[in-house]
Design a protein around this motif. Structure first.
Motif, PDB file in Angstrom:
ATOM      1  N   LEU A  89       0.840  -1.212   0.000  1.00  0.00           N
ATOM      2  CA  LEU A  89       0.000   0.000   0.000  1.00  0.00           C
ATOM      3  C   LEU A  89       0.868   1.253   0.000  1.00  0.00           C
ATOM      4  O   LEU A  89       0.629   2.201  -0.758  1.00  0.00           O
ATOM      5  CB  LEU A  89      -0.895  -0.012   1.245  1.00  0.00           C
ATOM      6  N   VAL A  90       1.914   1.237   0.842  1.00  0.00           N
ATOM      7  CA  VAL A  90       2.822   2.394   0.926  1.00  0.00           C
ATOM      8  C   VAL A  90       3.576   2.585  -0.388  1.00  0.00           C
ATOM      9  O   VAL A  90       3.681   3.690  -0.912  1.00  0.00           O
ATOM     10  CB  VAL A  90       3.810   2.209   2.111  1.00  0.00           C
ATOM     11  N   LEU A  91       4.081   1.455  -0.960  1.00  0.00           N
ATOM     12  CA  LEU A  91       4.857   1.548  -2.204  1.00  0.00           C
ATOM     13  C   LEU A  91       3.989   1.862  -3.418  1.00  0.00           C
ATOM     14  O   LEU A  91       4.484   2.319  -4.444  1.00  0.00           O
ATOM     15  CB  LEU A  91       5.639   0.248  -2.445  1.00  0.00           C
ATOM     16  N   ALA A  92       2.663   1.629  -3.289  1.00  0.00           N
ATOM     17  CA  ALA A  92       1.751   1.925  -4.400  1.00  0.00           C
ATOM     18  C   ALA A  92       1.476   3.419  -4.525  1.00  0.00           C
ATOM     19  O   ALA A  92       0.890   3.876  -5.485  1.00  0.00           O
ATOM     20  CB  ALA A  92       0.433   1.174  -4.197  1.00  0.00           C
ATOM     21  N   PHE A  93       1.911   4.177  -3.523  1.00  0.00           N
ATOM     22  CA  PHE A  93       1.707   5.636  -3.546  1.00  0.00           C
ATOM     23  C   PHE A  93       2.397   6.213  -4.782  1.00  0.00           C
ATOM     24  O   PHE A  93       3.514   5.857  -5.097  1.00  0.00           O
ATOM     25  CB  PHE A  93       2.311   6.242  -2.275  1.00  0.00           C
TER      26      PHE A  93
ATOM     27  N   THR B  13      11.729   5.410 -10.185  1.00  0.00           N
ATOM     28  CA  THR B  13      11.219   4.414  -9.233  1.00  0.00           C
ATOM     29  C   THR B  13      12.117   4.287  -8.004  1.00  0.00           C
ATOM     30  O   THR B  13      11.636   4.091  -6.891  1.00  0.00           O
ATOM     31  CB  THR B  13      11.100   3.024  -9.901  1.00  0.00           C
ATOM     32  N   PHE B  14      13.426   4.441  -8.216  1.00  0.00           N
ATOM     33  CA  PHE B  14      14.391   4.361  -7.116  1.00  0.00           C
ATOM     34  C   PHE B  14      14.172   5.532  -6.152  1.00  0.00           C
ATOM     35  O   PHE B  14      14.098   5.351  -4.938  1.00  0.00           O
ATOM     36  CB  PHE B  14      15.811   4.381  -7.694  1.00  0.00           C
ATOM     37  N   PHE B  15      14.070   6.758  -6.700  1.00  0.00           N
ATOM     38  CA  PHE B  15      13.828   7.947  -5.865  1.00  0.00           C
ATOM     39  C   PHE B  15      12.532   7.784  -5.082  1.00  0.00           C
ATOM     40  O   PHE B  15      12.442   8.131  -3.912  1.00  0.00           O
ATOM     41  CB  PHE B  15      13.739   9.217  -6.726  1.00  0.00           C
ATOM     42  N   GLU B  16      11.516   7.266  -5.769  1.00  0.00           N
ATOM     43  CA  GLU B  16      10.191   7.122  -5.157  1.00  0.00           C
ATOM     44  C   GLU B  16      10.258   6.200  -3.934  1.00  0.00           C
ATOM     45  O   GLU B  16       9.715   6.520  -2.878  1.00  0.00           O
ATOM     46  CB  GLU B  16       9.207   6.554  -6.194  1.00  0.00           C
ATOM     47  N   LYS B  17      10.960   5.070  -4.080  1.00  0.00           N
ATOM     48  CA  LYS B  17      11.043   4.103  -2.970  1.00  0.00           C
ATOM     49  C   LYS B  17      11.779   4.681  -1.767  1.00  0.00           C
ATOM     50  O   LYS B  17      11.379   4.486  -0.623  1.00  0.00           O
ATOM     51  CB  LYS B  17      11.714   2.812  -3.447  1.00  0.00           C
ATOM     52  N   ILE B  18      12.893   5.404  -2.027  1.00  0.00           N
ATOM     53  CA  ILE B  18      13.662   6.025  -0.927  1.00  0.00           C
ATOM     54  C   ILE B  18      12.778   7.038  -0.198  1.00  0.00           C
ATOM     55  O   ILE B  18      12.758   7.093   1.028  1.00  0.00           O
ATOM     56  CB  ILE B  18      14.920   6.730  -1.494  1.00  0.00           C
ATOM     57  N   LEU B  19      12.051   7.844  -0.979  1.00  0.00           N
ATOM     58  CA  LEU B  19      11.179   8.864  -0.381  1.00  0.00           C
ATOM     59  C   LEU B  19      10.077   8.229   0.446  1.00  0.00           C
ATOM     60  O   LEU B  19       9.722   8.727   1.517  1.00  0.00           O
ATOM     61  CB  LEU B  19      10.544   9.725  -1.485  1.00  0.00           C
ATOM     62  N   VAL B  20       9.497   7.137  -0.048  1.00  0.00           N
ATOM     63  CA  VAL B  20       8.427   6.437   0.682  1.00  0.00           C
ATOM     64  C   VAL B  20       8.917   6.034   2.072  1.00  0.00           C
ATOM     65  O   VAL B  20       8.218   6.221   3.069  1.00  0.00           O
ATOM     66  CB  VAL B  20       7.936   5.192  -0.110  1.00  0.00           C
ATOM     67  N   ILE B  21      10.143   5.513   2.145  1.00  0.00           N
ATOM     68  CA  ILE B  21      10.700   5.069   3.441  1.00  0.00           C
ATOM     69  C   ILE B  21      10.807   6.258   4.397  1.00  0.00           C
ATOM     70  O   ILE B  21      10.326   6.214   5.528  1.00  0.00           O
ATOM     71  CB  ILE B  21      12.085   4.399   3.240  1.00  0.00           C
ATOM     72  N   PHE B  22      11.439   7.364   3.935  1.00  0.00           N
ATOM     73  CA  PHE B  22      11.628   8.541   4.793  1.00  0.00           C
ATOM     74  C   PHE B  22      10.292   9.145   5.236  1.00  0.00           C
ATOM     75  O   PHE B  22      10.107   9.493   6.391  1.00  0.00           O
ATOM     76  CB  PHE B  22      12.454   9.617   4.072  1.00  0.00           C
ATOM     77  N   VAL B  23       9.354   9.280   4.282  1.00  0.00           N
ATOM     78  CA  VAL B  23       8.062   9.913   4.589  1.00  0.00           C
ATOM     79  C   VAL B  23       7.266   9.057   5.577  1.00  0.00           C
ATOM     80  O   VAL B  23       6.617   9.573   6.483  1.00  0.00           O
ATOM     81  CB  VAL B  23       7.259  10.180   3.291  1.00  0.00           C
ATOM     82  N   THR B  24       7.323   7.724   5.417  1.00  0.00           N
ATOM     83  CA  THR B  24       6.594   6.831   6.345  1.00  0.00           C
ATOM     84  C   THR B  24       7.164   6.965   7.758  1.00  0.00           C
ATOM     85  O   THR B  24       6.407   7.105   8.730  1.00  0.00           O
ATOM     86  CB  THR B  24       6.701   5.360   5.866  1.00  0.00           C
ATOM     87  N   ILE B  25       8.501   6.934   7.887  1.00  0.00           N
ATOM     88  CA  ILE B  25       9.134   7.084   9.215  1.00  0.00           C
ATOM     89  C   ILE B  25       8.744   8.431   9.824  1.00  0.00           C
ATOM     90  O   ILE B  25       8.373   8.519  10.997  1.00  0.00           O
ATOM     91  CB  ILE B  25      10.677   6.975   9.110  1.00  0.00           C
ATOM     92  N   MET B  26       8.816   9.482   8.992  1.00  0.00           N
ATOM     93  CA  MET B  26       8.494  10.830   9.467  1.00  0.00           C
ATOM     94  C   MET B  26       7.055  10.905   9.975  1.00  0.00           C
ATOM     95  O   MET B  26       6.798  11.368  11.088  1.00  0.00           O
ATOM     96  CB  MET B  26       8.691  11.819   8.311  1.00  0.00           C
ATOM     97  N   GLY B  27       6.109  10.447   9.152  1.00  0.00           N
ATOM     98  CA  GLY B  27       4.692  10.520   9.527  1.00  0.00           C
ATOM     99  C   GLY B  27       4.411   9.767  10.815  1.00  0.00           C
ATOM    100  O   GLY B  27       3.768  10.292  11.729  1.00  0.00           O
TER     101      GLY B  27
END
Length: 428
Positions: free
Chosen positions: A21-25, A165-179
């Motif tokens: 779900l997170v990676l589908a963003f 796609t690489f940038f997107e995955k890295i950002l997903v990790i940081f944004v999830t931790i932040m939120g």
């Protein structure tokens, strides 16, 4: 035995679903990366600790208009097949000049923001190290610079390897931790519900710096870079005209998440510090003020969230100038080009200014956010003209409600830009 295996399998499948779900963003993750950085977190902390929830209405309006602008920029790209600045240059009178002014204005604002981000992130990492290695305290300046150089070098190296796609995955990790960090902190320290309701009633703090903070709020939550980069990220995702509904949903979710995460930061600062009468002027003031109220765990979480916010912004900000220039030239971003490598290398060097010269990163962040509002009226006006051109939109009519929203966003941006000019004149 079977029951244990079944439980383990169901836990794994649930975890897989959450990760999926997170990676589908979609491209909205870049909107969150651009919008919620240490600039946003700093503005929210300063506002929450100084004025409580009084500026919540500014945040709500900014996020509402941001959602509309993300939606229309994404729609224009999917329907016309063109990116924003390329279309400005091609179809608008004075379009070439407008596009160049936008590139200069946004790059300057974002790079200024990058200096503050690097200053704050390096200081936070230093503070974490200092807890475990007290001996480095006497070498604070050298350690902060070393950390800044290492972080910058890592991000530059990642930029050279990456694709969308690489940038997107890295950002997903940081944004999830932040939120998650900010939301968990909120459960430990929160403002009164009546203060939240009062914060939705428009008012500007009648104190020195009140106008500047309002302008900084809009600069960070209604960032022109977010909308202009969206067409390239939408194309990078591989979306076409068939994905119009998906694009709309992505823009709405991104705007809602930006509001809820930012409001959570403001609420934590308000709940912990406002009634103590302890306004924050340095990010590390949070160490001394938040710990007695919320405890070490909440403090660590909050700092982890702030660090993730900073790191999640470095990627999009380093990308912004090459994105805008590529958009202006052809509408295609080539991350392997010499131009891309040179511009991002220059941005990395620019990022080291605050750590090297030891300026107050909090002040730098707030001032840099104000610069972001000056090109906003141009960015809104440009897309209004494009999406109401029936030839470019290939028969797709823009609704009256979207147009009303854009007109209100334009008026709002003009008022805030005027406010920003007045604030900067007072500051300097």
């Amino acid at each position: 035995m079977n029951t244990t295996t079944e439980n383990a399998n169901s836990n794994k499948s649930l975890l897989k679903k959450i990760i999926g779900l997170v990676l589908a963003f979609g491209p909205g993750i870049f909107a969150i990366g651009y919008t919620i950085g240490t600039g946003s977190v700093t503005s929210m902390i300063v506002a929450g600790s100084t004025y409580g929830m009084q500026l919540l209405w500014v945040l709500l309006l900014s996020c509402f208009f941001s959602g509309i602008l993300m939606y229309v920029y994404g729609n224009y790209a999917l329907i016309s097949g063109e990116t924003a600045l390329f279309a400005f240059k091609k179809h608008l009178k004075w379009g070439k000049l407008i596009a160049i002014l936008i590139i200069i204005g946004i790059s300057f604002g974002q790079w200024n923001s990058l200096m503050g981000i690097m200053g704050i992130s390096s200081n936070i990492i230093y503070e974490i190290f200092a807890i475990y290695f007290p001996g480095i305290v006497q070498y604070k300046y050298e350690t902060v610079i070393l950390i800044a150089v290492v972080v910058t070098a890592i991000f530059y190296a990642l930029l050279l390897v990456g694709k969308y796609t690489f940038f997107e995955k890295i950002l997903v990790i940081f944004v999830t931790i932040m939120g998650l960090s900010f939301f968990i902190s909120l459960f430990m320290v929160y403002p009164l519900p009546s203060e939240v309701v009062q914060g939705l009633i428009p008012s500007i703090p009648k104190v020195e710096g009140g106008k500047m903070l309002v302008a900084a709020f809009v600069g960070t939550t209604m960032a022109a870079a977010t909308f202009l980069s969206r067409p390239l990220f939408v194309k990078g995702k591989g979306w076409t005209i068939k994905n119009l509904k998906q694009q709309k949903k992505d823009a709405i979710i991104a705007a809602i998440l930006v509001f809820t995460i930012s409001a959570a930061v403001m609420a934590v600062a308000s709940g912990a510090l406002f009634h103590q009468g302890k306004p924050v002027t340095q990010v590390l003031d949070m160490v001394n003020t938040l710990e007695p109220v919320a405890g070490k765990f909440a403090l660590t979480l909050f700092f982890f969230g702030t660090l993730s916010a900073g790191l999640s912004s470095i990627f999009p900000i380093l990308l912004i100038a090459p994105i805008l220039i590529a958009d202006y030239q052809s509408g295609e971003l080539d991350t392997s080009s010499k131009q891309f490598k040179i511009i991002t290398a220059f941005a990395c060097l620019f990022a080291l200014i605050v750590p090297v010269f030891g300026s107050n990163p909090v002040e730098m962040q707030i001032v840099s956010q104000i610069f972001n509002v000056f090109v906003l009226p141009l960015v809104i006006l440009g897309i209004m003209l494009l999406i109401n051109n029936s030839k470019l939109m290939k028969g797709h009519k823009t609704s009256i409600w979207i147009n009303i929203g854009l007109v209100l966003a334009f008026i709002f941006s003009c008022v805030i830009s005027y406010n920003g000019v007045a604030a900067l004149l007072n500051y300097f």
